[in-house]
Design a protein around this motif. Structure first.
Motif, PDB file in Angstrom:
ATOM      1  N   PHE A  86     -35.429  69.642  72.364  1.00  0.00           N
ATOM      2  CA  PHE A  86     -35.014  68.251  72.164  1.00  0.00           C
ATOM      3  C   PHE A  86     -34.687  67.588  73.498  1.00  0.00           C
ATOM      4  CE2 PHE A  86     -31.974  64.873  71.212  1.00  0.00           C
ATOM      5  CZ  PHE A  86     -32.601  64.211  70.171  1.00  0.00           C
ATOM      6  N   GLN A  87     -33.917  68.279  74.349  1.00  0.00           N
ATOM      7  CA  GLN A  87     -33.555  67.682  75.634  1.00  0.00           C
ATOM      8  C   GLN A  87     -34.747  67.590  76.577  1.00  0.00           C
ATOM      9  OE1 GLN A  87     -30.118  66.486  74.415  1.00  0.00           O
ATOM     10  NE2 GLN A  87     -31.013  65.983  76.382  1.00  0.00           N
ATOM     11  N   ALA A  88     -35.691  68.524  76.477  1.00  0.00           N
ATOM     12  CA  ALA A  88     -36.903  68.430  77.294  1.00  0.00           C
ATOM     13  C   ALA A  88     -37.717  67.206  76.887  1.00  0.00           C
ATOM     14  CB  ALA A  88     -37.743  69.696  77.137  1.00  0.00           C
ATOM     15  N   VAL A  89     -37.758  66.929  75.597  1.00  0.00           N
ATOM     16  CA  VAL A  89     -38.484  65.749  75.121  1.00  0.00           C
ATOM     17  C   VAL A  89     -37.797  64.469  75.582  1.00  0.00           C
ATOM     18  CG1 VAL A  89     -39.162  64.444  73.065  1.00  0.00           C
ATOM     19  CG2 VAL A  89     -39.458  66.925  73.111  1.00  0.00           C
ATOM     20  N   GLN A  90     -36.470  64.461  75.548  1.00  0.00           N
ATOM     21  CA  GLN A  90     -35.740  63.237  75.891  1.00  0.00           C
ATOM     22  C   GLN A  90     -35.875  62.870  77.362  1.00  0.00           C
ATOM     23  OE1 GLN A  90     -34.875  61.663  73.186  1.00  0.00           O
ATOM     24  NE2 GLN A  90     -35.537  63.564  72.197  1.00  0.00           N
ATOM     25  N   THR A  91     -36.153  63.843  78.209  1.00  0.00           N
ATOM     26  CA  THR A  91     -36.374  63.513  79.621  1.00  0.00           C
ATOM     27  C   THR A  91     -37.668  62.735  79.804  1.00  0.00           C
ATOM     28  OG1 THR A  91     -37.471  65.649  79.998  1.00  0.00           O
ATOM     29  CG2 THR A  91     -35.124  65.537  80.445  1.00  0.00           C
ATOM     30  N   ARG A  92     -38.492  62.655  78.741  1.00  0.00           N
ATOM     31  CA  ARG A  92     -39.707  61.841  78.777  1.00  0.00           C
ATOM     32  C   ARG A  92     -39.357  60.362  78.725  1.00  0.00           C
ATOM     33  NH1 ARG A  92     -44.045  63.798  77.251  1.00  0.00           N
ATOM     34  NH2 ARG A  92     -44.767  62.364  78.838  1.00  0.00           N
ATOM     35  N   THR A  93     -38.125  59.997  78.982  1.00  0.00           N
ATOM     36  CA  THR A  93     -37.572  58.642  79.079  1.00  0.00           C
ATOM     37  C   THR A  93     -37.007  58.125  77.776  1.00  0.00           C
ATOM     38  OG1 THR A  93     -39.475  57.191  78.620  1.00  0.00           O
ATOM     39  CG2 THR A  93     -39.352  58.141  80.808  1.00  0.00           C
TER      40      THR A  93
ATOM     41  N   MET B  69     -34.048  68.172  85.314  1.00  0.00           N
ATOM     42  CA  MET B  69     -34.237  66.974  84.497  1.00  0.00           C
ATOM     43  C   MET B  69     -34.503  65.754  85.361  1.00  0.00           C
ATOM     44  SD  MET B  69     -31.298  67.713  81.589  1.00  0.00           S
ATOM     45  CE  MET B  69     -31.630  66.261  80.609  1.00  0.00           C
ATOM     46  N   ASP B  70     -33.965  65.733  86.583  1.00  0.00           N
ATOM     47  CA  ASP B  70     -34.288  64.649  87.515  1.00  0.00           C
ATOM     48  C   ASP B  70     -35.797  64.568  87.741  1.00  0.00           C
ATOM     49  OD1 ASP B  70     -31.662  63.910  87.861  1.00  0.00           O
ATOM     50  OD2 ASP B  70     -31.371  65.079  89.693  1.00  0.00           O
ATOM     51  N   VAL B  71     -36.406  65.721  87.963  1.00  0.00           N
ATOM     52  CA  VAL B  71     -37.850  65.769  88.210  1.00  0.00           C
ATOM     53  C   VAL B  71     -38.620  65.301  86.986  1.00  0.00           C
ATOM     54  CG1 VAL B  71     -39.800  67.279  88.764  1.00  0.00           C
ATOM     55  CG2 VAL B  71     -37.592  67.622  89.900  1.00  0.00           C
ATOM     56  N   LEU B  72     -38.234  65.798  85.806  1.00  0.00           N
ATOM     57  CA  LEU B  72     -38.928  65.420  84.574  1.00  0.00           C
ATOM     58  C   LEU B  72     -38.781  63.929  84.296  1.00  0.00           C
ATOM     59  CD1 LEU B  72     -37.902  68.444  82.310  1.00  0.00           C
ATOM     60  CD2 LEU B  72     -40.151  68.024  83.327  1.00  0.00           C
ATOM     61  N   MET B  73     -37.585  63.383  84.516  1.00  0.00           N
ATOM     62  CA  MET B  73     -37.370  61.960  84.281  1.00  0.00           C
ATOM     63  C   MET B  73     -38.191  61.115  85.238  1.00  0.00           C
ATOM     64  SD  MET B  73     -33.317  61.502  83.334  1.00  0.00           S
ATOM     65  CE  MET B  73     -32.733  62.002  84.960  1.00  0.00           C
ATOM     66  N   LEU B  74     -38.262  61.526  86.497  1.00  0.00           N
ATOM     67  CA  LEU B  74     -39.005  60.748  87.486  1.00  0.00           C
ATOM     68  C   LEU B  74     -40.491  60.710  87.148  1.00  0.00           C
ATOM     69  CD1 LEU B  74     -38.975  59.152  90.112  1.00  0.00           C
ATOM     70  CD2 LEU B  74     -39.234  61.304  91.359  1.00  0.00           C
ATOM     71  N   ILE B  75     -41.028  61.815  86.646  1.00  0.00           N
ATOM     72  CA  ILE B  75     -42.451  61.850  86.271  1.00  0.00           C
ATOM     73  C   ILE B  75     -42.690  60.939  85.068  1.00  0.00           C
ATOM     74  CG2 ILE B  75     -44.327  63.300  85.407  1.00  0.00           C
ATOM     75  CD1 ILE B  75     -43.083  65.620  86.960  1.00  0.00           C
TER      76      ILE B  75
ATOM     77  N   LEU C 168     -27.221  60.757  91.483  1.00  0.00           N
ATOM     78  CA  LEU C 168     -28.684  60.848  91.541  1.00  0.00           C
ATOM     79  C   LEU C 168     -29.270  60.871  90.140  1.00  0.00           C
ATOM     80  CD1 LEU C 168     -31.225  61.176  93.281  1.00  0.00           C
ATOM     81  CD2 LEU C 168     -30.887  63.661  93.163  1.00  0.00           C
ATOM     82  N   PHE C 169     -28.630  61.620  89.246  1.00  0.00           N
ATOM     83  CA  PHE C 169     -29.084  61.687  87.855  1.00  0.00           C
ATOM     84  C   PHE C 169     -29.039  60.298  87.219  1.00  0.00           C
ATOM     85  CE2 PHE C 169     -28.689  62.413  83.321  1.00  0.00           C
ATOM     86  CZ  PHE C 169     -29.552  63.472  83.085  1.00  0.00           C
ATOM     87  N   GLU C 170     -27.975  59.562  87.492  1.00  0.00           N
ATOM     88  CA  GLU C 170     -27.800  58.237  86.881  1.00  0.00           C
ATOM     89  C   GLU C 170     -28.838  57.247  87.408  1.00  0.00           C
ATOM     90  OE1 GLU C 170     -24.955  56.878  83.920  1.00  0.00           O
ATOM     91  OE2 GLU C 170     -25.318  58.784  84.921  1.00  0.00           O
ATOM     92  N   THR C 171     -29.085  57.262  88.707  1.00  0.00           N
ATOM     93  CA  THR C 171     -30.040  56.311  89.279  1.00  0.00           C
ATOM     94  C   THR C 171     -31.463  56.616  88.826  1.00  0.00           C
ATOM     95  OG1 THR C 171     -30.162  57.662  91.303  1.00  0.00           O
ATOM     96  CG2 THR C 171     -28.642  55.796  91.308  1.00  0.00           C
ATOM     97  N   ILE C 172     -31.828  57.885  88.772  1.00  0.00           N
ATOM     98  CA  ILE C 172     -33.164  58.231  88.285  1.00  0.00           C
ATOM     99  C   ILE C 172     -33.294  57.868  86.810  1.00  0.00           C
ATOM    100  CG2 ILE C 172     -34.752  60.148  87.800  1.00  0.00           C
ATOM    101  CD1 ILE C 172     -33.785  61.511  90.302  1.00  0.00           C
ATOM    102  N   SER C 173     -32.250  58.120  86.041  1.00  0.00           N
ATOM    103  CA  SER C 173     -32.263  57.775  84.622  1.00  0.00           C
ATOM    104  C   SER C 173     -32.450  56.280  84.422  1.00  0.00           C
ATOM    105  CB  SER C 173     -30.962  58.234  83.959  1.00  0.00           C
ATOM    106  OG  SER C 173     -30.957  57.929  82.587  1.00  0.00           O
ATOM    107  N   ALA C 174     -31.812  55.467  85.264  1.00  0.00           N
ATOM    108  CA  ALA C 174     -31.959  54.015  85.156  1.00  0.00           C
ATOM    109  C   ALA C 174     -33.342  53.571  85.602  1.00  0.00           C
ATOM    110  CB  ALA C 174     -30.877  53.324  85.989  1.00  0.00           C
TER     111      ALA C 174
END
Length: 464
Positions: free
Chosen positions: A289-296, A315-321, A399-405
């Motif tokens: 579930f969390q791996a899927v959610q990093t898909r934005t 998760m930073d890497v996954l979110m950025l992709i 860093l997590f917050e800025t990439i997430s945004a």
């Protein structure tokens, strides 16, 4: 003289006409402002008074940019009216402002002008103009079909499994279905979806909607066409007929989901604050579930603030992709990352041309991928540095917050509401730029295109 005057008027009109990318940016900005005004109405907030401008602006931006970051608790801060406003902002942001406008124009005039088709092409990332009309109509049909299916599944589960009244169950199903397909991550529970971490009937439909939304509409449309052709002519289906974009997105999605699930589950397996207390099926479900959610998407079934620093970095890497282009996902996109990977692979092997699935990539694609990646990294680093100067929060959390945004994910370690107003404004800008894309945003604010009629002599610096 007459012909000269006509040419001058034509050139003036051409200069004064907005570029399609500028129209897209203006449409998003206008929708955010309208959403902000609606959320500032007294009947949009629970309790006396109205929401502050910054609270309304942040929420409206997060909804239109389908991010999911919040500075207030969506479940208890906003009234049903406020939640309906958020739902419509998510839906409009997912469709795309210009795609939505094109649909309205199509319903009224039964046709699209060339100007409208160019604008829709800028929003939907269409390769050509001839397929925009069909793509825009397909966006609506596919979106509503998937959202209705997931809403039905979730509504039944909330009603049968948790005893929710019919009206409440329907509302929960519809809201979370729209939020998940549009990769928004807004939830109507104060702990997001942590209360349903081991409920496959809740988590899996949401994951399916997130994945489908993250594939991108061109991929979904092509897969739908092939399924229809398969019904008419069985055993004629082949991935060789897929476009390069579809192949890259499908292969990249599968790879990132498998690797992301394995990484998050392995690192968090024994963490007593996340996956540790769950049985092994629950751990696998929560990890997936969390791996899927990093898909934005931005939903969370575990406490993000309690994740290991190594998990946050992964998760930073996954979110950025992020996900596929021309969909509801954010990030630099799977295709951009894949192009960078193939460029690297070509250089390592000492080859000249970058070949992918039997086709050669043009130099323009190389430049676009490198530009998007560098702009994204530059924006994220600059924003993180400014937030570090403003607060005493740790680097991994910022860093997590800025990439997430920027990647319009919406996952948070819980620091968003505690940031100073300047920090929240930075996140608003990151969400806006990240949703539109660095290239679209840069081209929209450019005064005009500049074409050179000459080339300079070549010279090669020493690299490495």
């Amino acid at each position: 003289m007459h012909s000269r005057a006509v040419r001058e008027r034509g050139n003036t009109t051409k200069r004064n006409r907005l570029h399609p990318a500028q129209v897209v940016v203006s449409g998003f900005a206008l929708t955010i402002l309208v959403g902000t005004a609606l959320l500032m109405l007294p009947n949009a907030r629970v309790g006396p008074g109205a929401a502050s401008f910054l609270e309304a602006l942040f929420t409206a931006t997060s909804a239109v940019c389908v991010t999911g970051l919040t500075v207030v608790d969506t479940a208890v801060y906003w009234t049903p009216f406020g939640q309906i406003v958020i739902l419509f902002l998510i839906q409009i942001g997912g469709f795309g402002i210009m795609s939505f406008a094109s649909v309205v124009g199509l319903a009224i005039a039964r046709k699209l002008s060339l100007r409208s088709r160019m604008t829709a092409a800028a929003e939907t990332k269409s390769v050509g103009l001839e397929d925009v009309k069909g793509l825009v109509v397909g966006v609506v049909r596919i979106s509503l079909a998937i959202e209705a299916t997931v809403a039905l599944m979730l509504g039944l589960r909330f009603m049968i499994g948790y005893g929710e009244p019919v009206g409440r169950a329907v509302w929960l199903g519809v809201f979370h279905s729209v939020s998940s397909f549009n990769n928004a991550g807004f939830a109507l529970f104060s702990d997001n979806l942590m209360g349903y971490a081991t409920d496959a009937w809740i988590c899996l439909p949401i994951c399916a909607a997130v994945i489908l939304g993250g594939l991108g509409f061109p991929v979904i449309v092509q897969l739908r066409r092939q399924l229809r052709a398969q019904v008419r002519q069985p055993f004629r289906w082949s991935i060789r007929t897929w476009t390069m974009n579809t192949r890259i997105v499908i292969a990249g999605t599968i790879a990132l989901l498998v690797l992301g699930t394995a990484y998050i589950t392995a690192v968090e397996w024994s963490n007593p604050n996340t996956l540790g207390p769950l049985d092994w099926p629950g751990k696998l479900l929560a990890g997936f579930f969390q791996a899927v959610q990093t898909r934005t998407a931005g939903f969370n079934s575990v406490d993000i603030a309690q994740l290991d620093s190594a998990t946050l970095l992964g998760m930073d890497v996954l979110m950025l992709i992020g996900g596929g282009p021309a969909g509801t996902a954010g990030g630099i996109k799977i295709t951009t990352f894949a192009v960078l990977f193939f460029i690297l692979w070509t250089e390592v092997r000492g080859q000249v041309a970058v070949n992918v699935f039997g086709k050669r990539l043009s130099r323009a694609v190389h430049r676009e991928a490198i530009t998007i990646a560098l702009l994204a990294v530059g924006v994220i680093i600059a924003a993180t540095a400014v937030l570090m100067l403003m607060t005493d929060i740790s680097l991994d959390a910022l860093l997590f917050e800025t990439i997430s945004a920027f990647a319009t994910v919406g996952l948070s370690t819980g620091i968003t509401s505690g940031l100073p107003w300047g920090g929240q404004v930075i996140l608003i800008l990151l969400m806006f730029i990240g949703r539109l894309g660095p290239i679209t945003f840069a081209s929209a604010i450019a005064l005009r295109e500049r074409h050179t009629t000459y080339e300079l002599p070549k010279e090669r610096p020493i690299i490495g």
